[in-house]
Design a protein around this motif. Structure first.
Motif, PDB file in Angstrom:
ATOM      1  N   SER A 180       7.255   0.656   2.682  1.00 31.87           N
ATOM      2  CA  SER A 180       7.386   0.489   1.233  1.00 31.87           C
ATOM      3  C   SER A 180       8.107  -0.833   0.966  1.00 31.87           C
ATOM      4  CB  SER A 180       8.167   1.651   0.604  1.00 31.87           C
ATOM      5  OG  SER A 180       9.465   1.712   1.151  1.00 31.87           O
ATOM      6  N   THR A 227      -2.258   4.965   6.824  1.00 28.82           N
ATOM      7  CA  THR A 227      -2.623   5.754   5.645  1.00 28.82           C
ATOM      8  C   THR A 227      -2.269   7.228   5.841  1.00 28.82           C
ATOM      9  OG1 THR A 227      -4.856   6.071   6.535  1.00 28.82           O
ATOM     10  CG2 THR A 227      -4.520   4.195   5.051  1.00 28.82           C
ATOM     11  N   THR A 256       0.978   3.948  -3.030  1.00 26.74           N
ATOM     12  CA  THR A 256       0.540   5.312  -2.736  1.00 26.74           C
ATOM     13  C   THR A 256       1.620   6.330  -3.093  1.00 26.74           C
ATOM     14  OG1 THR A 256      -0.839   4.484  -0.922  1.00 26.74           O
ATOM     15  CG2 THR A 256      -0.300   6.836  -0.916  1.00 26.74           C
ATOM     16  N   ALA A 261       7.218  10.555  -1.423  1.00 29.94           N
ATOM     17  CA  ALA A 261       6.607  10.800  -2.740  1.00 29.94           C
ATOM     18  C   ALA A 261       7.349  11.899  -3.495  1.00 29.94           C
ATOM     19  CB  ALA A 261       5.138  11.178  -2.549  1.00 29.94           C
ATOM     20  N   LEU A 281      -0.036  10.075   5.460  1.00 26.05           N
ATOM     21  CA  LEU A 281       1.137  10.440   4.668  1.00 26.05           C
ATOM     22  C   LEU A 281       2.059  11.412   5.407  1.00 26.05           C
ATOM     23  CD1 LEU A 281      -0.545  10.874   1.175  1.00 26.05           C
ATOM     24  CD2 LEU A 281       1.008   9.054   1.885  1.00 26.05           C
ATOM     25  N   PHE A 308       0.835  -1.210   0.000  1.00 25.25           N
ATOM     26  CA  PHE A 308       0.000   0.000   0.000  1.00 25.25           C
ATOM     27  C   PHE A 308       0.868   1.257   0.000  1.00 25.25           C
ATOM     28  CE2 PHE A 308      -1.936   3.415   2.493  1.00 25.25           C
ATOM     29  CZ  PHE A 308      -3.064   3.673   1.723  1.00 25.25           C
ATOM     30  N   GLY A 309       1.904   1.258   0.831  1.00 29.68           N
ATOM     31  CA  GLY A 309       2.781   2.437   0.889  1.00 29.68           C
ATOM     32  C   GLY A 309       3.503   2.680  -0.426  1.00 29.68           C
ATOM     33  N   LEU A 316       1.458   9.134  -6.120  1.00 32.04           N
ATOM     34  CA  LEU A 316       1.616  10.570  -5.861  1.00 32.04           C
ATOM     35  C   LEU A 316       2.818  11.143  -6.616  1.00 32.04           C
ATOM     36  CD1 LEU A 316       0.862  10.689  -2.031  1.00 32.04           C
ATOM     37  CD2 LEU A 316      -0.591  11.528  -3.875  1.00 32.04           C
TER      38      LEU A 316
END
Length: 286
Positions: free
Chosen positions: A236, A228, A76, A145, A230, A72-73, A80
């Motif tokens: 990751s 979730t 995401t 990101a 950020l 998920f990381g 981004l």
């Protein structure tokens, strides 16, 4: 045939065969190591694949788990990064290819972009660490990101610039002769003609940032739990692979191999999609 000419032709044939032999040996050497890496990754990664990989979080030592929070990381932060890099990269590439008036400025920007393109990712990670992590005194997914976006940005700029310059000048002249404004020529004609190449560049940029570890160590760090937020450290897959591969636990080694297999598969799929887009573009031009 004269003896001198015969010797000259013979020498050229020998040099040609020697060069071809060296080239074939270099290709075989590179393919051998590449095949070995892929085989080891597939062999260890396939045996570690299981449904819990997508549903369980990264486990503590001695327990089994999955990579759900790391996947998920990674998804995401990569999403981004692409969202941040693509508009800026396309705009900068369009400026270089279409509107930059001064040649010195244009070439200078391309030179700087090429430097960023080949810069070690750990340098970019340190830069973002100084810019976003130290002032706020904590690691965060946003910083990760931004670091990935800075890695993807020069790829998108270079690809957009090259693809727009490949559009025939006759297409621009025909559109401008009809009285169409320059911005409409760019958005309705040039972008359509260069779209497959631009998309290919975006996919290559996404494939590159998918496996970056060094910049995330300085920016997003890691998080063993599902998060979730950020604004906080975020897990990751590349960082988990690095940390688990360095550990003494067999369960973590298996998860590291599974993560490596997942990233390899993702990069392979993205590369195949990019090459299929390029192949279709070539066929349409022929």
């Amino acid at each position: 045939m004269k003896p001198a000419l015969h010797k000259h032709i013979l020498r050229r044939k020998i040099r040609d065969r020697f060069a071809k032999t060296l080239s074939a040996a270099a290709v075989g050497f590179a393919l051998f190591w590449l095949s070995w890496i892929l085989w080891v990754t597939l062999a260890h990664g396939l045996t570690a694949l299981k449904p819990e990989l997508l549903t369980h979080m990264t486990p503590p030592p001695g327990e089994e788990g999955g990579l759900a929070n790391a996947l998920f990381g990674s998804l995401t932060m990569s999403f981004l990064a692409i969202v941040m890099a693509v508009p800026i990269g396309i705009a900068a590439g369009t400026y270089l290819a279409e509107t930059a008036q001064w040649r010195a400025l244009r070439e200078s920007v391309r030179f700087v972009n090429d430097i960023l393109l080949s810069a070690p990712s750990i340098i970019i990670g340190l830069f973002v660490y100084t810019l976003l992590v130290r002032p706020f005194s904590h690691f965060s997914g946003w910083a990760g990101a931004v670091a990935l976006a800075l890695i993807a940005l020069p790829v998108v700029v270079r690809t957009t610039d090259e693809m727009l310059r490949l559009v025939p000048a006759a297409m621009r002249e025909a559109a401008l002769s009809l009285g169409i404004p320059q911005w409409k020529v760019t958005t309705h004609v040039l972008y359509r003609a260069a779209l497959p190449g631009i998309i290919t560049g975006i996919m290559l940029a996404l494939a590159r940032i998918s496996g970056e570890t060094a910049p995330l160590l300085f920016t997003a760090l890691n998080n063993q739990y599902w998060s979730t937020d950020l604004g906080a450290p975020l897990a990751s897959v590349p960082v988990v692979i690095f940390q688990y591969a360095m550990s003494p636990y067999e369960e973590w080694h298996a998860l590291a191999w599974a993560g490596a297999f997942a990233i390899t598969l993702l990069v392979l799929v993205l590369s195949l999609i990019a090459r299929s887009v390029v192949a279709k573009r070539r066929i349409s031009h022929e």
